[in-house]
Design an enzyme around this catalytic site. Structure first.
Site, PDB file in Angstrom:
ATOM      1  N   HIS A 159      -3.739  -3.399  -2.875  1.00  0.00           N
ATOM      2  CA  HIS A 159      -2.352  -2.973  -2.660  1.00  0.00           C
ATOM      3  C   HIS A 159      -1.972  -3.402  -1.240  1.00  0.00           C
ATOM      4  O   HIS A 159      -2.806  -3.322  -0.325  1.00  0.00           O
ATOM      5  CB  HIS A 159      -2.211  -1.440  -2.725  1.00  0.00           C
ATOM      6  CG  HIS A 159      -2.083  -0.865  -4.099  1.00  0.00           C
ATOM      7  ND1 HIS A 159      -2.661   0.334  -4.452  1.00  0.00           N
ATOM      8  CD2 HIS A 159      -1.397  -1.299  -5.202  1.00  0.00           C
ATOM      9  CE1 HIS A 159      -2.364   0.610  -5.724  1.00  0.00           C
ATOM     10  NE2 HIS A 159      -1.605  -0.354  -6.203  1.00  0.00           N
TER      11      HIS A 159
ATOM     12  N   CYS B 153      -1.680   6.038   1.116  1.00  0.00           N
ATOM     13  CA  CYS B 153      -1.652   6.156  -0.353  1.00  0.00           C
ATOM     14  C   CYS B 153      -1.349   7.570  -0.803  1.00  0.00           C
ATOM     15  O   CYS B 153      -0.843   7.779  -1.905  1.00  0.00           O
ATOM     16  CB  CYS B 153      -3.001   5.784  -0.959  1.00  0.00           C
ATOM     17  SG  CYS B 153      -3.629   4.190  -0.527  1.00  0.00           S
TER      18      CYS B 153
HETATM   19  N1  ARG Z   1      -7.597   4.670  -7.431  1.00  0.00           N
HETATM   20  C1  ARG Z   1      -6.245   4.327  -7.136  1.00  0.00           C
HETATM   21  C2  ARG Z   1      -5.891   3.007  -7.790  1.00  0.00           C
HETATM   22  O1  ARG Z   1      -6.735   2.153  -7.851  1.00  0.00           O
HETATM   23  C3  ARG Z   1      -6.012   4.272  -5.665  1.00  0.00           C
HETATM   24  C4  ARG Z   1      -4.587   4.014  -5.297  1.00  0.00           C
HETATM   25  C5  ARG Z   1      -4.363   3.842  -3.829  1.00  0.00           C
HETATM   26  N2  ARG Z   1      -2.996   3.746  -3.541  1.00  0.00           N
HETATM   27  C6  ARG Z   1      -2.432   2.899  -2.697  1.00  0.00           C
HETATM   28  N3  ARG Z   1      -1.162   2.992  -2.486  1.00  0.00           N
HETATM   29  N4  ARG Z   1      -3.108   1.929  -2.114  1.00  0.00           N
HETATM   30  O2  ARG Z   1      -4.801   2.797  -8.248  1.00  0.00           O
END
Ligand code: ARG
Length: 298
Positions: free
Chosen positions: A191, A287
C-alpha cells in the site's frame, strides 16, 4: 479517563492533557476501529506469513489504546464498531477516501476483506458523506493507496499490488483534484501508505526502493530535493513511513535516531507509539486511522 501511555515518548512542550473537540481542528477528524476482533487469520501480504494466530490479544489492545489516547490529545476521533470475523477492519485507512463532503468506499482487491465494504459504506453514509459511485471491477483500497499532499491540492496514488492503475483518473474526476499514480514494486510495501508519507510544510517522507524508476522520477519532479526525506530500508521495515501527521506531531511505530533527527530539522515532532502486534498483519499507525476532513478545514 485513564492515560497509560508513556509520557517520555511524548512531546512535553505542547501536551495539554485534554482531548480536543471537533471545533479545535476545523472539522477534521480521524476514524478508528477497536481491535476487539483483530488477529492474523489469513495471509494477504508478506508480513502475515507465519503469523496466523500469533498476535497477542492483550498487547494489541494496549498498543491500539495507547495510539488512540495520544491521537485523542490532538484530534477529534470517531469510532466504527468492530465486526466479528473481520480481523483487518482495524485498518480504517482502507475504509475508503473522504475529501470534503465526498467519499469513495473501498473496493478491496483482497477478497478476504470485501465483507468490510458494507460496514464502511454504512459509516460514510450515516456520517453524512455523499458516497460517489465506483466501478466494482476497479480495485481501490482507499486511503491506504491515496494520500493527500499537505501543502497543495494533490492526491498521491499507489498501484501495483492492491489498487488499480485506473484509480487516479477516477479519483481526479470525483474529487476534482489532481491525482498522480506511483507504481509499487516491493511486495512488503503493498500500500502507498506503507512507503510514502506527505508531511506538513510540503515535506515528503518515503522509501525510494518501494517504487519503480519512473515513479521515483515523478516524486522527484514534484518535490524539491531539500523537502524529500528518504528513509532507509530498516526504517521502512519498521513502518516509519506509515505515520500519522497531525499539526507538528508525527505518530509512528518506530524510527531510527537519524530519521527522528531529520524530522525534527523539518520542524516536526516524532512521537513513537509501538505497534508490534499490528505489524504482524502488515499495518501500523497510519493504517489504523482514516482522516476525514470537511471542506471548510482545507
Ligand atoms: N492485513 C491488512 C491487509 O493486508 C493490512 C492493511 C494495512 N493497511 C494499510 N493502509 N496499509 O490488507
Amino acid at each position: 479517563m485513564t492515560r497509560n501511555f508513556n509520557p517520555a515518548l511524548m512531546d512535553v512542550a505542547d501536551r495539554s492533557g485534554t482531548e480536543v473537540t471537533n471545533a479545535a481542528r476545523g472539522d477534521a477528524r480521524l476514524l478508528m476501529c477497536a481491535p476487539d476482533h483483530f488477529g492474523v487469520d489469513y495471509v494477504i501480504n508478506p508480513w502475515m506469513e507465519n503469523q496466523i494466530g500469533r498476535t497477542h490479544v492483550t498487547l494489541a489492545k494496549e498498543q491500539w489504546e495507547n495510539l488512540r489516547q495520544q491521537i485523542a490529545l490532538v484530534s477529534p476521533l470517531d469510532l466504527i464498531a468492530p465486526v466479528a470475523g473481520l480481523p483487518d477492519m482495524v485498518f480504517t485507512a482502507n475504509a475508503g477516501l473522504a475529501i470534503g463532503e465526498k467519499a469513495v468506499v473501498t473496493r478491496f482487491h483482497a477478497k478476504e476483506r470485501r465483507p468490510e465494504e458494507a460496514f464502511f459504506r454504512d459509516w460514510f453514509e450515516r456520517a453524512g458523506f455523499a458516497v460517489a459511485s465506483w466501478p466494482q471491477d476497479v480495485p481501490f483500497e482507499g486511503a491506504g493507496d491515496a494520500l493527500l499532499d499537505r501543502a497543495r491540492d494533490l492526491i498521491w496514488c499507489g498501484h501495483g499490488w492492491r489498487s488499480s492503475e485506473k484509480a487516479p483518473k477516477l479519483l481526479e474526476r470525483i474529487f476534482e483534484t489532481r491525482a498522480v499514480g506511483l507504481r509499487l514494486v516491493d511486495p512488503r510495501f503493498y500500500h502507498l501508505d506503507t512507503c510514502l508519507c506527505p508531511l506538513p510544510g510540503g515535506w515528503l517522507m518515503y522509501y525510494p526502493n518501494a517504487f519503480d524508476e519512473q515513479s521515483r522520477a515523478l516524486i522527484a519532479s514534484l518535490t524539491p530535493k531539500e523537502k524529500r526525506i528518504e528513509v532507509s530500508e530498516e526504517d521502512a521495515a519498521s513502518f516509519a513511513c506509515n505515520a500519522v501527521a497531525i499539526g507538528r506531531r508525527v505518530f509512528m511505530n518506530d524510527a531510527s535516531e537519524s530519521l527522528r533527527a531529520r524530522l525534527r530539522c523539518a520542524g516536526l515532532v516524532p512521537v513513537l507509539t509501538p505497534l508490534s502486534e499490528f505489524l504482524k498483519a502488515g499495518g501500523a499507525a497510519k493504517c489504523l486511522t482514516l482522516e476525514v476532513r470537511r471542506p471548510q478545514a482545507r
